[in-house]
Design a protein around this motif. Sequence first.
Motif, PDB file in Angstrom:
ATOM      1  N   TYR A 273       0.826  -1.327   0.004  1.00 49.00           N
ATOM      2  CA  TYR A 273      -0.069  -0.037  -0.015  1.00 49.00           C
ATOM      3  C   TYR A 273       1.020   1.383  -0.160  1.00 49.00           C
ATOM      4  O   TYR A 273       1.832   1.217   0.683  1.00 49.00           O
ATOM      5  N   GLU A 274       0.613   2.214  -1.018  1.00 49.93           N
ATOM      6  CA  GLU A 274       1.046   3.398  -1.047  1.00 49.93           C
ATOM      7  C   GLU A 274       0.735   4.180   0.569  1.00 49.93           C
ATOM      8  O   GLU A 274      -0.209   4.350   0.863  1.00 49.93           O
ATOM      9  N   ASP A 275       1.859   4.929   1.123  1.00 53.46           N
ATOM     10  CA  ASP A 275       1.632   5.802   2.419  1.00 53.46           C
ATOM     11  C   ASP A 275       2.444   7.077   2.345  1.00 53.46           C
ATOM     12  O   ASP A 275       3.607   6.915   2.473  1.00 53.46           O
TER      13      ASP A 275
ATOM     14  N   HIS B 188      -4.332   4.935   4.121  1.00 52.47           N
ATOM     15  CA  HIS B 188      -5.257   4.033   4.787  1.00 52.47           C
ATOM     16  C   HIS B 188      -5.606   2.785   4.047  1.00 52.47           C
ATOM     17  O   HIS B 188      -5.400   2.718   2.792  1.00 52.47           O
ATOM     18  N   GLN B 189      -5.846   1.771   4.730  1.00 45.65           N
ATOM     19  CA  GLN B 189      -6.096   0.495   3.957  1.00 45.65           C
ATOM     20  C   GLN B 189      -7.729   0.098   4.154  1.00 45.65           C
ATOM     21  O   GLN B 189      -8.085  -1.133   4.121  1.00 45.65           O
ATOM     22  N   GLY B 190      -8.567   1.158   4.700  1.00 49.72           N
ATOM     23  CA  GLY B 190      -9.990   0.809   4.612  1.00 49.72           C
ATOM     24  C   GLY B 190     -10.539   2.092   4.510  1.00 49.72           C
ATOM     25  O   GLY B 190      -9.905   3.504   4.429  1.00 49.72           O
ATOM     26  N   PRO B 191     -11.836   2.276   4.496  1.00 47.91           N
ATOM     27  CA  PRO B 191     -12.507   3.622   4.323  1.00 47.91           C
ATOM     28  C   PRO B 191     -12.282   4.501   5.176  1.00 47.91           C
ATOM     29  O   PRO B 191     -11.902   4.205   6.424  1.00 47.91           O
ATOM     30  N   ILE B 192     -12.211   5.867   4.916  1.00 40.88           N
ATOM     31  CA  ILE B 192     -11.885   7.040   5.934  1.00 40.88           C
ATOM     32  C   ILE B 192     -13.231   7.299   6.235  1.00 40.88           C
ATOM     33  O   ILE B 192     -14.158   7.845   5.417  1.00 40.88           O
ATOM     34  N   LEU B 193     -13.475   7.332   7.731  1.00 43.89           N
ATOM     35  CA  LEU B 193     -14.807   7.656   8.005  1.00 43.89           C
ATOM     36  C   LEU B 193     -14.707   9.187   8.512  1.00 43.89           C
ATOM     37  O   LEU B 193     -16.070   9.788   8.409  1.00 43.89           O
TER      38      LEU B 193
END
Length: 419
Positions: free
Chosen positions: A61-63, A388-393
């Motif tokens: 994952y890009e960070d 992030h590796q999931g949705p941003i809330l």
Amino acid sequence: MSTDPEHFEEGVEDDEFIDPNDVYIEFADDGDHLMDEDDGADGEQFMGDDGEHQPEESIVYEDNSMQHFPSHNGSVFAIATHPIAPLAASGGEDDLGYIWDYTTGEELVKLTGHTDSVVSTAFSADGEMISTGGMDGKVRVWRRVGKENWNQWEFLTELQGPDEVMWLRWHPKGNVLLAGSNDSTVWLWQLPSGNTMQVLAGHTAPVQCGDFTPDGKRIITADAEGTLIFWDPRNSTPVFKLTPTDVRFDMDGITSLAVNPASTLAVVGGATGSVRVVSLSKGEVVGALGGHKEGESVEAVTFVELAGASTAPSAGGVVVTGATDGKACIWDLGTMRLRTTLEHEDAVTSLLRLPQPKSHLVVSASSDKALRTWDARSGTLVREHKGHQGPILQAALGLGGGVVVSAGDEGVCLVFPTE
């Protein structure tokens, strides 16, 4: 119960309100099309050079984040930033809140006492107090200890009343806290005493969004059945109420709202993609914006300041609306027309306007795991923020707009430079 009037400005002449000439126009979609489900980066990340699917654990994952905060054990639902110090307050599925330094990622204070998910965190206008609201109905407040630094906080009080807290907002100038509840009530407390000032009863469904007007004189709230109420905080009787019985305001539930800086207009987003413009002086709908896909919820609304766009009360200003269709639409309320459209690959969950002198920049957060900084004047992408590796809330700005702090469904908060 009555409000202490010293927290609300008295004797101020009424602002000049817009004269929308009672215009009500429905503008059609501008023809933008959603991306296919197979389009975009998410569909490509799982393909190898030979066209074969890769297992998810092999993906890199890009960070490009500056800092991270991984202490939550579960989804992070809420994030707020301190008005002065480099502090963030996060709240999550693990029933905990944290105050942490977003320049170092260091955990400073664990905010305990909830027995269900913490869904809202908010610092007071002066930064001396922090509140957390939970699905357990509790509102808990901490305050800073001493004057030496911002790193020491003590528990102050627990406020009772709501069945389940939907959101929290502090008065823009005073120590008054506002909360919307799942049980259709709206609560107003004075701090640090914790005394209940008002219980506003007029909704018949969960109060999904609300806020003080920027001038601090009024309160606006909206619910899941589509009722919008405008309140004087010193009075339990609504100034006005709009309901779905008015066909111009039938939105199948209200999911988001914002008030313009002049406190004269509200822009209200609906559960099925509808957007309405409401005159707060007349208490009526004066426009409808039709840029989002029907059936997609409008999750975020924010006003921006653009050079060349009049900010006079008679003009209305420029507003951005973001929805689950992946679009963020920028509207000129003087003409009720679409200026440009910003695109994500999944739902837009937060919209943030940078302060002056960069108020033409907008940050969008999305379920596509990315945040993006845009120039709202042209719709140009300035910077993309990944990690992030999931949705941003949820997301919030810090350091005077220099950074954005994000809350992820995977349980991690990240910090990015906005530009």
